[in-house]
Design a protein around this motif. Sequence first.
Motif, PDB file in Angstrom:
ATOM      1  N   THR A 205     -43.264  24.910 -15.004  1.00 19.52           N
ATOM      2  CA  THR A 205     -42.372  23.862 -15.936  1.00 19.52           C
ATOM      3  C   THR A 205     -41.061  23.700 -15.731  1.00 19.52           C
ATOM      4  O   THR A 205     -40.694  22.807 -16.191  1.00 19.52           O
ATOM      5  N   VAL A 206     -41.040  25.098 -15.916  1.00 17.76           N
ATOM      6  CA  VAL A 206     -39.169  25.410 -16.589  1.00 17.76           C
ATOM      7  C   VAL A 206     -38.897  24.963 -15.366  1.00 17.76           C
ATOM      8  O   VAL A 206     -37.630  24.231 -14.951  1.00 17.76           O
ATOM      9  N   PHE A 207     -38.787  25.230 -13.607  1.00 22.42           N
ATOM     10  CA  PHE A 207     -38.283  25.481 -12.933  1.00 22.42           C
ATOM     11  C   PHE A 207     -38.667  24.155 -12.452  1.00 22.42           C
ATOM     12  O   PHE A 207     -37.705  23.258 -11.821  1.00 22.42           O
ATOM     13  N   GLY A 208     -39.496  23.725 -12.591  1.00 22.29           N
ATOM     14  CA  GLY A 208     -39.218  21.797 -12.377  1.00 22.29           C
ATOM     15  C   GLY A 208     -39.011  21.345 -13.418  1.00 22.29           C
ATOM     16  O   GLY A 208     -38.293  20.361 -12.103  1.00 22.29           O
ATOM     17  N   SER A 209     -39.590  21.074 -14.652  1.00 22.33           N
ATOM     18  CA  SER A 209     -38.007  20.740 -15.086  1.00 22.33           C
ATOM     19  C   SER A 209     -36.495  20.817 -15.235  1.00 22.33           C
ATOM     20  O   SER A 209     -35.995  19.888 -15.527  1.00 22.33           O
ATOM     21  N   PHE A 210     -36.011  21.678 -14.897  1.00 27.03           N
ATOM     22  CA  PHE A 210     -34.485  22.364 -14.047  1.00 27.03           C
ATOM     23  C   PHE A 210     -34.154  21.489 -12.976  1.00 27.03           C
ATOM     24  O   PHE A 210     -32.848  20.953 -12.729  1.00 27.03           O
ATOM     25  N   GLY A 211     -34.991  21.749 -12.505  1.00 24.28           N
ATOM     26  CA  GLY A 211     -34.390  21.552 -10.590  1.00 24.28           C
ATOM     27  C   GLY A 211     -35.120  19.172 -10.878  1.00 24.28           C
ATOM     28  O   GLY A 211     -33.512  18.986 -10.688  1.00 24.28           O
ATOM     29  N   GLY A 212     -35.579  18.946 -11.577  1.00 27.54           N
ATOM     30  CA  GLY A 212     -35.601  17.181 -12.098  1.00 27.54           C
ATOM     31  C   GLY A 212     -34.243  17.288 -12.346  1.00 27.54           C
ATOM     32  O   GLY A 212     -33.715  16.448 -12.390  1.00 27.54           O
ATOM     33  N   PHE A 213     -33.527  18.277 -13.461  1.00 26.36           N
ATOM     34  CA  PHE A 213     -32.716  18.093 -14.249  1.00 26.36           C
ATOM     35  C   PHE A 213     -31.306  17.578 -13.474  1.00 26.36           C
ATOM     36  O   PHE A 213     -30.693  17.083 -14.042  1.00 26.36           O
ATOM     37  N   TRP A 214     -31.072  18.956 -12.254  1.00 28.55           N
ATOM     38  CA  TRP A 214     -30.120  18.556 -11.990  1.00 28.55           C
ATOM     39  C   TRP A 214     -29.995  17.668 -10.867  1.00 28.55           C
ATOM     40  O   TRP A 214     -29.056  17.135 -10.163  1.00 28.55           O
ATOM     41  N   ILE A 215     -31.327  16.703 -10.264  1.00 31.72           N
ATOM     42  CA  ILE A 215     -31.411  15.982  -9.174  1.00 31.72           C
ATOM     43  C   ILE A 215     -30.963  14.407  -9.998  1.00 31.72           C
ATOM     44  O   ILE A 215     -30.302  13.683  -9.332  1.00 31.72           O
ATOM     45  N   SER A 216     -31.285  14.253 -11.231  1.00 32.30           N
ATOM     46  CA  SER A 216     -31.121  13.433 -12.082  1.00 32.30           C
ATOM     47  C   SER A 216     -29.610  13.459 -12.506  1.00 32.30           C
ATOM     48  O   SER A 216     -29.237  12.378 -12.506  1.00 32.30           O
ATOM     49  N   TRP A 217     -29.565  14.649 -13.032  1.00 30.79           N
ATOM     50  CA  TRP A 217     -27.873  14.836 -13.219  1.00 30.79           C
ATOM     51  C   TRP A 217     -27.318  14.376 -11.871  1.00 30.79           C
ATOM     52  O   TRP A 217     -26.130  13.449 -11.701  1.00 30.79           O
ATOM     53  N   GLY A 218     -27.114  14.658 -10.921  1.00 34.90           N
ATOM     54  CA  GLY A 218     -26.491  14.049  -9.335  1.00 34.90           C
ATOM     55  C   GLY A 218     -26.396  12.278  -9.189  1.00 34.90           C
ATOM     56  O   GLY A 218     -25.505  12.294  -9.238  1.00 34.90           O
ATOM     57  N   CYS A 219     -27.864  12.168  -9.242  1.00 36.95           N
ATOM     58  CA  CYS A 219     -27.661  10.768  -9.499  1.00 36.95           C
ATOM     59  C   CYS A 219     -27.167  10.318 -10.475  1.00 36.95           C
ATOM     60  O   CYS A 219     -26.325   8.783 -10.123  1.00 36.95           O
ATOM     61  N   LEU A 220     -27.354  10.302 -11.912  1.00 37.60           N
ATOM     62  CA  LEU A 220     -26.015   9.160 -13.032  1.00 37.60           C
ATOM     63  C   LEU A 220     -24.980   9.286 -12.483  1.00 37.60           C
ATOM     64  O   LEU A 220     -24.026   8.587 -12.765  1.00 37.60           O
TER      65      LEU A 220
ATOM     66  N   VAL B 172     -34.595  24.799  -7.061  1.00 40.32           N
ATOM     67  CA  VAL B 172     -35.065  24.775  -8.249  1.00 40.32           C
ATOM     68  C   VAL B 172     -36.517  24.566  -8.391  1.00 40.32           C
ATOM     69  O   VAL B 172     -37.616  24.912  -8.644  1.00 40.32           O
ATOM     70  N   LEU B 173     -36.151  23.201  -7.765  1.00 40.68           N
ATOM     71  CA  LEU B 173     -37.838  22.640  -7.767  1.00 40.68           C
ATOM     72  C   LEU B 173     -38.409  23.004  -6.871  1.00 40.68           C
ATOM     73  O   LEU B 173     -39.931  23.363  -7.503  1.00 40.68           O
ATOM     74  N   LEU B 174     -37.691  23.823  -5.384  1.00 40.61           N
ATOM     75  CA  LEU B 174     -38.806  24.314  -4.245  1.00 40.61           C
ATOM     76  C   LEU B 174     -39.351  25.725  -5.593  1.00 40.61           C
ATOM     77  O   LEU B 174     -40.024  25.930  -5.205  1.00 40.61           O
ATOM     78  N   SER B 175     -38.811  26.136  -5.898  1.00 41.33           N
ATOM     79  CA  SER B 175     -39.241  27.123  -7.294  1.00 41.33           C
ATOM     80  C   SER B 175     -39.825  26.810  -8.069  1.00 41.33           C
ATOM     81  O   SER B 175     -40.839  28.071  -7.948  1.00 41.33           O
ATOM     82  N   GLY B 176     -39.870  26.010  -8.617  1.00 43.68           N
ATOM     83  CA  GLY B 176     -40.717  25.611  -9.382  1.00 43.68           C
ATOM     84  C   GLY B 176     -42.126  25.316  -8.618  1.00 43.68           C
ATOM     85  O   GLY B 176     -43.737  25.380  -9.022  1.00 43.68           O
ATOM     86  N   LEU B 177     -42.442  24.948  -7.603  1.00 47.00           N
ATOM     87  CA  LEU B 177     -43.639  24.234  -6.704  1.00 47.00           C
ATOM     88  C   LEU B 177     -44.098  25.984  -6.070  1.00 47.00           C
ATOM     89  O   LEU B 177     -45.145  25.901  -6.249  1.00 47.00           O
ATOM     90  N   LEU B 178     -43.426  26.889  -5.973  1.00 39.49           N
ATOM     91  CA  LEU B 178     -44.298  28.097  -5.257  1.00 39.49           C
ATOM     92  C   LEU B 178     -44.393  28.860  -7.025  1.00 39.49           C
ATOM     93  O   LEU B 178     -45.297  29.547  -6.688  1.00 39.49           O
ATOM     94  N   SER B 179     -44.375  28.736  -7.721  1.00 41.00           N
ATOM     95  CA  SER B 179     -44.278  29.216  -9.398  1.00 41.00           C
ATOM     96  C   SER B 179     -45.650  29.003  -9.431  1.00 41.00           C
ATOM     97  O   SER B 179     -46.965  29.413  -9.865  1.00 41.00           O
ATOM     98  N   PHE B 180     -45.956  27.450  -8.496  1.00 40.92           N
ATOM     99  CA  PHE B 180     -47.475  26.727  -9.302  1.00 40.92           C
ATOM    100  C   PHE B 180     -48.086  27.734  -8.096  1.00 40.92           C
ATOM    101  O   PHE B 180     -49.265  27.809  -8.528  1.00 40.92           O
ATOM    102  N   CYS B 181     -48.104  27.801  -7.114  1.00 40.84           N
ATOM    103  CA  CYS B 181     -48.197  28.359  -5.959  1.00 40.84           C
ATOM    104  C   CYS B 181     -49.109  30.164  -5.923  1.00 40.84           C
ATOM    105  O   CYS B 181     -50.311  30.519  -6.188  1.00 40.84           O
ATOM    106  N   VAL B 182     -48.516  30.267  -6.912  1.00 39.26           N
ATOM    107  CA  VAL B 182     -48.960  31.657  -7.885  1.00 39.26           C
ATOM    108  C   VAL B 182     -49.794  31.188  -8.866  1.00 39.26           C
ATOM    109  O   VAL B 182     -50.124  32.072  -9.348  1.00 39.26           O
ATOM    110  N   GLY B 183     -49.792  30.057  -9.037  1.00 37.46           N
ATOM    111  CA  GLY B 183     -50.902  30.509 -10.662  1.00 37.46           C
ATOM    112  C   GLY B 183     -49.379  30.505 -11.880  1.00 37.46           C
ATOM    113  O   GLY B 183     -50.252  30.453 -13.636  1.00 37.46           O
TER     114      GLY B 183
END
Length: 118
Positions: free
Chosen positions: A49-64, A32-43
């Motif tokens: 913002t949505v996919f980057g935040s959701f990717g960050g949520f899942w990574i932080s949830w795993g870390c918790l 999901v974080l990668l899809s957020g980065l690809l969305s940035f490349c497309v503009g």
Amino acid sequence: MCLTLGLVNARVRAVTDLYLLDASFIFGGAVVLLSGLLSFCVGDTFAMTVFGSFGGFWISWGCLNLDQFGVAQAYADNPEILRNIEGFYLAGWFVFNLIVAVCAVKSTWGLFLLTGFP
């Protein structure tokens, strides 16, 4: 992923969240974080913002929930406080998801359905 997280949090069939860690890091976090980065490349900054935040949520949830970060050990004497903290954390993400869903009404239907019905 959200359905799985809900089932694990409800302790359906006595499943613990150890099984969710691999999925949260790999699928929910990295992809999901990668899809957020690809969305940035497309503009598309909203999808970024949505996919980057959701990717960050899942990574932080795993870390918790990973033992190496020591969150569970810090609250070993009072696990109810740990459950309350996790509830506050998920409530904050619920508010973010609600705001994103309202903003996604003017975006594509796919993004709106993703935020409205995870």
